[in-house]
Design a protein around this motif. Structure first.
Motif, PDB file in Angstrom:
ATOM      1  N   ALA A  57     -31.068  39.374  -7.502  1.00 51.99           N
ATOM      2  CA  ALA A  57     -32.048  38.951  -6.501  1.00 51.99           C
ATOM      3  C   ALA A  57     -32.762  40.169  -5.904  1.00 51.99           C
ATOM      4  O   ALA A  57     -33.982  40.152  -5.703  1.00 51.99           O
ATOM      5  CB  ALA A  57     -31.358  38.144  -5.402  1.00 51.99           C
ATOM      6  N   LEU A  58     -32.022  41.218  -5.655  1.00 49.81           N
ATOM      7  CA  LEU A  58     -32.593  42.451  -5.119  1.00 49.81           C
ATOM      8  C   LEU A  58     -33.627  43.036  -6.083  1.00 49.81           C
ATOM      9  O   LEU A  58     -34.729  43.409  -5.686  1.00 49.81           O
ATOM     10  CB  LEU A  58     -31.475  43.466  -4.857  1.00 49.81           C
ATOM     11  N   ARG A  59     -33.289  43.097  -7.365  1.00 47.85           N
ATOM     12  CA  ARG A  59     -34.222  43.625  -8.365  1.00 47.85           C
ATOM     13  C   ARG A  59     -35.490  42.782  -8.432  1.00 47.85           C
ATOM     14  O   ARG A  59     -36.596  43.307  -8.565  1.00 47.85           O
ATOM     15  CB  ARG A  59     -33.553  43.715  -9.732  1.00 47.85           C
ATOM     16  N   ALA A  60     -35.355  41.470  -8.306  1.00 48.18           N
ATOM     17  CA  ALA A  60     -36.527  40.577  -8.330  1.00 48.18           C
ATOM     18  C   ALA A  60     -37.428  40.823  -7.123  1.00 48.18           C
ATOM     19  O   ALA A  60     -38.661  40.853  -7.250  1.00 48.18           O
ATOM     20  CB  ALA A  60     -36.076  39.120  -8.372  1.00 48.18           C
ATOM     21  N   ILE A  61     -36.836  41.029  -5.962  1.00 51.91           N
ATOM     22  CA  ILE A  61     -37.613  41.293  -4.745  1.00 51.91           C
ATOM     23  C   ILE A  61     -38.335  42.632  -4.865  1.00 51.91           C
ATOM     24  O   ILE A  61     -39.520  42.747  -4.527  1.00 51.91           O
ATOM     25  CB  ILE A  61     -36.701  41.261  -3.501  1.00 51.91           C
ATOM     26  N   ILE A  62     -37.645  43.637  -5.365  1.00 53.20           N
ATOM     27  CA  ILE A  62     -38.255  44.955  -5.537  1.00 53.20           C
ATOM     28  C   ILE A  62     -39.407  44.873  -6.536  1.00 53.20           C
ATOM     29  O   ILE A  62     -40.477  45.447  -6.322  1.00 53.20           O
ATOM     30  CB  ILE A  62     -37.204  45.998  -5.965  1.00 53.20           C
ATOM     31  N   ALA A  63     -39.215  44.140  -7.623  1.00 54.31           N
ATOM     32  CA  ALA A  63     -40.276  43.985  -8.622  1.00 54.31           C
ATOM     33  C   ALA A  63     -41.493  43.289  -8.013  1.00 54.31           C
ATOM     34  O   ALA A  63     -42.630  43.679  -8.256  1.00 54.31           O
ATOM     35  CB  ALA A  63     -39.755  43.216  -9.827  1.00 54.31           C
ATOM     36  N   ALA A  67     -43.948  48.339  -5.169  1.00 54.54           N
ATOM     37  CA  ALA A  67     -44.312  49.498  -4.353  1.00 54.54           C
ATOM     38  C   ALA A  67     -44.373  50.767  -5.196  1.00 54.54           C
ATOM     39  O   ALA A  67     -43.645  50.906  -6.173  1.00 54.54           O
ATOM     40  CB  ALA A  67     -43.294  49.675  -3.234  1.00 54.54           C
ATOM     41  N   ASP A  68     -45.238  51.682  -4.789  1.00 56.71           N
ATOM     42  CA  ASP A  68     -45.285  52.996  -5.422  1.00 56.71           C
ATOM     43  C   ASP A  68     -44.140  53.868  -4.926  1.00 56.71           C
ATOM     44  O   ASP A  68     -43.587  54.667  -5.668  1.00 56.71           O
ATOM     45  CB  ASP A  68     -46.619  53.684  -5.123  1.00 56.71           C
ATOM     46  N   VAL A  69     -43.816  53.711  -3.652  1.00 62.03           N
ATOM     47  CA  VAL A  69     -42.709  54.437  -3.025  1.00 62.03           C
ATOM     48  C   VAL A  69     -41.851  53.407  -2.307  1.00 62.03           C
ATOM     49  O   VAL A  69     -42.366  52.584  -1.548  1.00 62.03           O
ATOM     50  CB  VAL A  69     -43.208  55.500  -2.025  1.00 62.03           C
ATOM     51  N   LEU A  70     -40.559  53.444  -2.567  1.00 66.08           N
ATOM     52  CA  LEU A  70     -39.638  52.471  -2.000  1.00 66.08           C
ATOM     53  C   LEU A  70     -38.523  53.197  -1.264  1.00 66.08           C
ATOM     54  O   LEU A  70     -37.802  53.999  -1.859  1.00 66.08           O
ATOM     55  CB  LEU A  70     -39.058  51.607  -3.129  1.00 66.08           C
ATOM     56  N   ALA A  71     -38.395  52.927   0.037  1.00 60.42           N
ATOM     57  CA  ALA A  71     -37.325  53.499   0.853  1.00 60.42           C
ATOM     58  C   ALA A  71     -36.226  52.440   0.989  1.00 60.42           C
ATOM     59  O   ALA A  71     -36.511  51.287   1.303  1.00 60.42           O
ATOM     60  CB  ALA A  71     -37.850  53.890   2.227  1.00 60.42           C
ATOM     61  N   LEU A  72     -34.989  52.844   0.730  1.00 59.94           N
ATOM     62  CA  LEU A  72     -33.860  51.915   0.746  1.00 59.94           C
ATOM     63  C   LEU A  72     -32.836  52.323   1.794  1.00 59.94           C
ATOM     64  O   LEU A  72     -32.542  53.503   1.952  1.00 59.94           O
ATOM     65  CB  LEU A  72     -33.188  51.890  -0.629  1.00 59.94           C
ATOM     66  N   GLN A  73     -32.270  51.334   2.478  1.00 56.87           N
ATOM     67  CA  GLN A  73     -31.216  51.573   3.449  1.00 56.87           C
ATOM     68  C   GLN A  73     -29.957  50.825   3.028  1.00 56.87           C
ATOM     69  O   GLN A  73     -30.020  49.834   2.324  1.00 56.87           O
ATOM     70  CB  GLN A  73     -31.620  51.084   4.851  1.00 56.87           C
ATOM     71  N   GLU A  74     -28.819  51.311   3.504  1.00 57.75           N
ATOM     72  CA  GLU A  74     -27.487  50.737   3.271  1.00 57.75           C
ATOM     73  C   GLU A  74     -27.066  50.814   1.808  1.00 57.75           C
ATOM     74  O   GLU A  74     -26.550  49.865   1.236  1.00 57.75           O
ATOM     75  CB  GLU A  74     -27.385  49.302   3.793  1.00 57.75           C
ATOM     76  N   LEU A  75     -27.255  51.973   1.238  1.00 56.04           N
ATOM     77  CA  LEU A  75     -26.838  52.239  -0.134  1.00 56.04           C
ATOM     78  C   LEU A  75     -25.567  53.071  -0.090  1.00 56.04           C
ATOM     79  O   LEU A  75     -25.406  53.922   0.777  1.00 56.04           O
ATOM     80  CB  LEU A  75     -27.950  53.008  -0.852  1.00 56.04           C
ATOM     81  N   GLY A  76     -24.685  52.851  -1.044  1.00 50.13           N
ATOM     82  CA  GLY A  76     -23.437  53.613  -1.113  1.00 50.13           C
ATOM     83  C   GLY A  76     -23.663  55.017  -1.648  1.00 50.13           C
ATOM     84  O   GLY A  76     -24.743  55.589  -1.514  1.00 50.13           O
ATOM     85  N   GLU A  83     -27.053  53.514 -10.557  1.00 53.22           N
ATOM     86  CA  GLU A  83     -26.915  52.164 -11.122  1.00 53.22           C
ATOM     87  C   GLU A  83     -28.168  51.325 -10.865  1.00 53.22           C
ATOM     88  O   GLU A  83     -28.724  50.722 -11.785  1.00 53.22           O
ATOM     89  CB  GLU A  83     -25.697  51.469 -10.507  1.00 53.22           C
ATOM     90  N   LEU A  84     -28.616  51.295  -9.617  1.00 56.19           N
ATOM     91  CA  LEU A  84     -29.803  50.526  -9.256  1.00 56.19           C
ATOM     92  C   LEU A  84     -31.034  51.047  -9.990  1.00 56.19           C
ATOM     93  O   LEU A  84     -31.830  50.280 -10.526  1.00 56.19           O
ATOM     94  CB  LEU A  84     -30.025  50.558  -7.740  1.00 56.19           C
ATOM     95  N   TRP A  85     -31.182  52.353 -10.034  1.00 52.05           N
ATOM     96  CA  TRP A  85     -32.326  52.983 -10.696  1.00 52.05           C
ATOM     97  C   TRP A  85     -32.355  52.616 -12.177  1.00 52.05           C
ATOM     98  O   TRP A  85     -33.401  52.231 -12.719  1.00 52.05           O
ATOM     99  CB  TRP A  85     -32.237  54.498 -10.505  1.00 52.05           C
ATOM    100  N   LEU A  86     -31.219  52.698 -12.853  1.00 54.56           N
ATOM    101  CA  LEU A  86     -31.154  52.330 -14.272  1.00 54.56           C
ATOM    102  C   LEU A  86     -31.463  50.847 -14.471  1.00 54.56           C
ATOM    103  O   LEU A  86     -32.201  50.473 -15.391  1.00 54.56           O
ATOM    104  CB  LEU A  86     -29.779  52.671 -14.855  1.00 54.56           C
ATOM    105  N   ASP A  87     -30.900  50.001 -13.615  1.00 54.28           N
ATOM    106  CA  ASP A  87     -31.147  48.554 -13.728  1.00 54.28           C
ATOM    107  C   ASP A  87     -32.627  48.226 -13.506  1.00 54.28           C
ATOM    108  O   ASP A  87     -33.196  47.409 -14.228  1.00 54.28           O
ATOM    109  CB  ASP A  87     -30.294  47.777 -12.721  1.00 54.28           C
ATOM    110  N   LEU A  88     -33.249  48.845 -12.517  1.00 55.90           N
ATOM    111  CA  LEU A  88     -34.671  48.597 -12.262  1.00 55.90           C
ATOM    112  C   LEU A  88     -35.533  49.048 -13.431  1.00 55.90           C
ATOM    113  O   LEU A  88     -36.439  48.330 -13.860  1.00 55.90           O
ATOM    114  CB  LEU A  88     -35.130  49.323 -10.987  1.00 55.90           C
ATOM    115  N   ASN A  89     -35.261  50.216 -13.939  1.00 58.06           N
ATOM    116  CA  ASN A  89     -36.075  50.745 -15.034  1.00 58.06           C
ATOM    117  C   ASN A  89     -35.852  49.993 -16.339  1.00 58.06           C
ATOM    118  O   ASN A  89     -36.713  49.991 -17.207  1.00 58.06           O
ATOM    119  CB  ASN A  89     -35.829  52.243 -15.210  1.00 58.06           C
ATOM    120  N   ALA A  90     -34.713  49.331 -16.486  1.00 54.78           N
ATOM    121  CA  ALA A  90     -34.419  48.575 -17.703  1.00 54.78           C
ATOM    122  C   ALA A  90     -34.841  47.108 -17.599  1.00 54.78           C
ATOM    123  O   ALA A  90     -34.900  46.415 -18.603  1.00 54.78           O
ATOM    124  CB  ALA A  90     -32.929  48.659 -18.011  1.00 54.78           C
TER     125      ALA A  90
END
Length: 120
Positions: A57-63, A67-76, A83-90
């Motif tokens: 769901a997060l990847r769908a919202i980001i897609a 955005a050209d620049v995305l700021a994220l909060q509450e990341l481990g 992990e998130l970066w690879l999933d988004l790019n794939a």
């Protein structure tokens, strides 16, 4: 002399603005993208990673934000950004060639910040 300098400054600034490209910036609290105690499907799960359903769901919202620049909060830790970066790019959504993980100010804090960007 002051007016001439001010005028030249304003002309230069205005010229820069006219040549600038539009950049879409988004910020998003990704709500505990880390290992923590949580309730998943009505059950208490100690030390549990973010569920795959929530990640999708997060990847769908980001897609959708696209955005050209995305700021994220509450990341481990940094591995979660990877992990998130690879999933988004794939996933066929927006590609972010640039990523930056920013540690929290408090060393005891588990939630950090990150930036993903299409721009260098």
């Amino acid at each position: 002399m002051f007016r001439l300098r001010l005028h030249l400054y304003l002309v230069a600034a205005f010229s820069f603005v006219l040549q600038a490209e539009k950049v879409r910036v988004a910020t998003y609290n990704i709500r505990n993208y880390l290992i923590c105690d949580r309730i998943v499907e009505g059950k208490w799960r100690p030390e549990y990673p973010k569920p795959e359903k929530e990640k999708a769901a997060l990847r769908a919202i980001i897609a959708k934000a696209n955005a050209d620049v995305l700021a994220l909060q509450e990341l481990g830790e940094e591995s979660f950004l990877r992990e998130l970066w690879l999933d988004l790019n794939a996933s066929g959504g927006p590609k972010y060639p640039h990523a930056l993980w920013l540690p929290a100010d408090d060393p005891e804090e588990e939630r950090h910040l990150a930036l993903l960007s299409r721009l260098p």
